[in-house]
Design a protein around this motif. Structure first.
Motif, short mmCIF file in Angstrom:
data_model
loop_
_atom_site.label_atom_id
_atom_site.label_comp_id
_atom_site.label_asym_id
_atom_site.label_seq_id
_atom_site.Cartn_x
_atom_site.Cartn_y
_atom_site.Cartn_z
N GLY A 293 0.80 -1.21 0.00
CA GLY A 293 0.00 0.00 0.00
C GLY A 293 0.83 1.26 0.00
O GLY A 293 2.06 1.23 0.10
N LYS A 294 0.14 2.37 -0.15
CA LYS A 294 0.77 3.69 -0.13
C LYS A 294 -0.13 4.68 0.60
O LYS A 294 -1.36 4.57 0.54
N LYS A 295 0.49 5.65 1.24
CA LYS A 295 -0.24 6.70 1.94
C LYS A 295 -0.43 7.93 1.05
O LYS A 295 0.10 8.02 -0.05
N ASN A 296 -1.20 8.88 1.60
CA ASN A 296 -1.32 10.23 1.05
C ASN A 296 -2.02 10.30 -0.31
O ASN A 296 -1.45 10.74 -1.32
N PHE A 297 -3.28 9.87 -0.31
CA PHE A 297 -4.16 10.05 -1.45
C PHE A 297 -5.30 10.99 -1.04
O PHE A 297 -5.61 11.14 0.14
N SER A 298 -5.90 11.60 -2.04
CA SER A 298 -7.09 12.42 -1.83
C SER A 298 -8.23 11.83 -2.66
O SER A 298 -8.00 11.31 -3.76
N VAL A 299 -9.46 11.91 -2.14
CA VAL A 299 -10.64 11.42 -2.84
C VAL A 299 -11.56 12.60 -3.12
O VAL A 299 -12.01 13.28 -2.19
N ILE A 300 -11.81 12.85 -4.40
CA ILE A 300 -12.79 13.88 -4.78
C ILE A 300 -14.13 13.17 -4.98
O ILE A 300 -14.29 12.37 -5.92
N PHE A 301 -15.07 13.45 -4.09
CA PHE A 301 -16.38 12.78 -4.10
C PHE A 301 -17.39 13.67 -4.83
O PHE A 301 -17.58 14.84 -4.50
N ILE A 302 -18.04 13.08 -5.85
CA ILE A 302 -19.03 13.80 -6.67
C ILE A 302 -20.37 13.08 -6.56
O ILE A 302 -20.44 11.87 -6.75
N GLU A 303 -21.41 13.83 -6.29
CA GLU A 303 -22.77 13.26 -6.23
C GLU A 303 -23.71 14.12 -7.07
O GLU A 303 -23.68 15.36 -6.99
N ILE A 342 -6.82 10.24 -6.18
CA ILE A 342 -5.65 10.88 -6.79
C ILE A 342 -4.56 11.04 -5.73
O ILE A 342 -4.86 11.37 -4.58
N GLU A 343 -3.30 10.82 -6.12
CA GLU A 343 -2.21 11.08 -5.19
C GLU A 343 -2.23 12.56 -4.78
O GLU A 343 -2.29 13.45 -5.63
N SER A 344 -2.17 12.81 -3.50
CA SER A 344 -2.34 14.17 -2.98
C SER A 344 -1.31 15.15 -3.55
O SER A 344 -1.62 16.31 -3.80
N GLU A 345 -0.08 14.67 -3.75
CA GLU A 345 0.96 15.59 -4.25
C GLU A 345 0.65 16.10 -5.65
O GLU A 345 1.13 17.16 -6.06
N ARG A 346 -0.18 15.37 -6.40
CA ARG A 346 -0.55 15.82 -7.75
C ARG A 346 -1.54 16.98 -7.70
O ARG A 346 -1.78 17.64 -8.70
N LEU A 347 -2.14 17.18 -6.53
CA LEU A 347 -3.15 18.24 -6.38
C LEU A 347 -2.60 19.44 -5.61
O LEU A 347 -3.35 20.25 -5.10
N GLY A 348 -1.27 19.53 -5.56
CA GLY A 348 -0.65 20.61 -4.81
C GLY A 348 -0.81 21.97 -5.48
O GLY A 348 -1.23 22.09 -6.63
N GLY A 349 -0.46 23.01 -4.74
CA GLY A 349 -0.57 24.38 -5.25
C GLY A 349 -2.01 24.76 -5.50
O GLY A 349 -2.88 24.54 -4.66
N GLU A 350 -2.28 25.29 -6.68
CA GLU A 350 -3.64 25.72 -7.03
C GLU A 350 -4.40 24.65 -7.81
O GLU A 350 -5.54 24.88 -8.20
N LYS A 351 -3.77 23.49 -8.02
CA LYS A 351 -4.40 22.50 -8.89
C LYS A 351 -5.71 21.96 -8.33
O LYS A 351 -6.67 21.74 -9.07
N LEU A 352 -5.77 21.70 -7.03
CA LEU A 352 -7.00 21.18 -6.44
C LEU A 352 -8.15 22.15 -6.67
O LEU A 352 -9.25 21.75 -7.08
N GLU A 353 -7.92 23.43 -6.42
CA GLU A 353 -8.97 24.43 -6.60
C GLU A 353 -9.41 24.51 -8.06
O GLU A 353 -10.61 24.63 -8.36
N LYS A 354 -8.45 24.42 -8.97
CA LYS A 354 -8.77 24.45 -10.40
C LYS A 354 -9.62 23.25 -10.80
O LYS A 354 -10.57 23.37 -11.58
N VAL A 355 -9.27 22.08 -10.26
CA VAL A 355 -10.03 20.86 -10.58
C VAL A 355 -11.46 20.97 -10.05
O VAL A 355 -12.43 20.66 -10.76
#
Length: 439
Positions: A293-303, A342-355
């Motif tokens: 396994g690996k740590k430090n993921f983020s889950v974007i939940f859409i409903e 998604i791996e959390s580090e891929r959503l760093g900076g302003e990327k999470l807000e943009k997504v």
């Protein structure tokens, strides 16, 4: 004549005494003709890998224009290696040339690759073997992917009539003619490419462990060694953090059904682990082969209500993520829900807000939220698909350990079940799964 290709990892090249072990291993089997080497790794706890020293050189070249200060540590390391080996090799001339090229090229890929280059030059001198620069025989296409056919042809041509040769791992030649590297650990891929090019009978990957373990020994004391594992199982476990072998090293050898053997440079008599194509793989009878396994993921939940009836809904969401250059690990979904793991580090900076803003505009969800600090754990094994009650045992063990599961995803091949839990429960979850299936 049957040919074996051998790749030796960083710990196998760490100092002169270990490289002498490498020579003994090669001399012990005449079929071990083609050798791929990594840059020297750590000699002891607290030591610095040569590749990391070289990356400091690159930073110094960019900021100061020369690398004299940072390169002194690299120079000392390789001068010491040659002295320990007691060989006739003009290492200082080679180092002078390397230092000058690092300064003039000012390329991170070129600089990072010099550890493997220097390691291979020295190893070829130790073995009395031909040195072949990977830049001359391993090629990348315009998209940055391996150009397999061109590489295999070039390697086969370069090895005609050659009894023994040494290649530096980790790099090749980009479409622009300059050095381009694989991702860290990419020497495993280089070895697989050479094995495929010569249609080797076996690709031996020599490291500092006696094979693949059923889970991380830093979490579970003395986990069982896996004797045989399939390509598919290995890729699942490697991708999820089992770091004995680079996950992408499977692809070159898989098309030719070339087996891989994980061996220990420090204990060459140990059996190791055989990695086999499915046609040659015989399940051991165990339900589960390994847990990783690996740590430090983020889950974007859409409903969104009636999501399933909205044509192109998933495509619109994925387009948003793709525009930001982000890859998605898993996509668990329901009738009205969809999650992006998604791996959390891929959503760093302003990327999470943009997504998030992009998803809102593209599909107008009823609910959109982010769950962070998630660890993914994969339970892998061919035996799972044919064993009744595997899922019940898995989730029963997790429940008994008082762990809340936040994500569940099962691959269509039915050889893996992935669960997402809190980072804080990561080690406890792996221990629970291992205890259920291996003790």
């Amino acid at each position: 004549m049957t040919v074996k290709v051998c790749k030796f990892g960083g710990t196998s090249m760490a100092d002169g005494n270990v490289i002498k072990n490498v020579k003994k291993i090669i001399d012990a089997d005449k079929q071990r003709r083609f050798i791929i080497v990594s840059a020297p790794g750590k000699r002891y706890s607290g030591d610095v890998k040569v590749t990391d020293l070289l990356l400091k050189c690159h930073n110094e070249a960019i900021s100061h224009g020369d690398v004299k200060t940072a390169f002194s540590a690299v120079r000392a390391r390789f001068v010491s290696l040659v002295k320990e080996l007691n060989i006739k090799f003009d290492i200082n001339s080679v180092l002078d040339e390397t230092e000058a090229l690092i300064e003039s090229e000012q390329s991170e890929d070129f600089t990072a690759s010099r550890g493997e280059y220097l390691s291979a030059r020295i190893t070829s001198a130790v073995l009395g073997a031909k040195f072949i620069d990977a830049k001359d025989v391993i090629f990348f296409d315009k998209n940055g992917a391996l150009d397999g056919e061109k590489s295999y042809k070039a390697i086969a041509e370069a090895l005609k009539g050659v009894e023994c040769a040494v290649f530096p791992g980790f790099y090749g030649c980009g479409i622009d003619g300059k050095v381009k590297t694989f991702s860290r650990g990419g020497s495993d891929i280089s070895g697989a490419i050479v094995a495929r090019a010569v249609n080797a009978s076996l690709y031996e990957n020599w490291t500092d462990v006696s094979g693949f373990l059923a889970c991380d020994p830093r979490i579970v004391d003395s986990p069982k060694r896996i004797k045989t594992i399939s390509y598919k199982e290995l890729r699942e476990l490697s991708y999820m953090g089992a770091n004995v072998l680079h996950a992408d090293s499977i692809f070159p050898v898989r098309s030719a059904n070339i087996p891989i053997q994980i061996k220990n440079t420090f204990r060459p008599e140990d059996e190791g682990t055989s990695i086999l194509p499915i046609l040659r793989y015989k399940p051991s009878g165990s339900v589960v082969t390994g847990v990783a396994g690996k740590k430090n993921f983020s889950v974007i939940f859409i409903e969104k209500s009636l999501m399933n009836s909205e044509i192109g809904f998933m495509g619109k969401v994925l387009d948003v993520v793709a525009k930001e250059g982000i890859s998605v690990e898993h996509i668990p979904s329901g009738i009205d829900t969809m999650s992006l793991v998604i791996e959390s580090e891929r959503l760093g900076g302003e990327k999470l807000e943009k997504v998030l803003n992009g998803i809102k505009q593209a599909v107008k969800p009823d609910t959109l939220r982010v769950i962070e600090n998630i660890a993914l754990i994969a339970t892998v094994g061919h035996g799972m698909s044919s064993s009744v009650g595997t899922s019940a045992r898995l989730f029963g063990a997790i429940a008994s350990a008082d762990i809340n599961v936040k994500v569940i995803d099962q691959g269509s091949s039915e050889i893996n079940i992935i669960v997402g839990v809190s980072n804080d429960d990561y080690e406890k979850c792996i221990k629970a799964i291992y205890k259920e299936f291996f003790n």
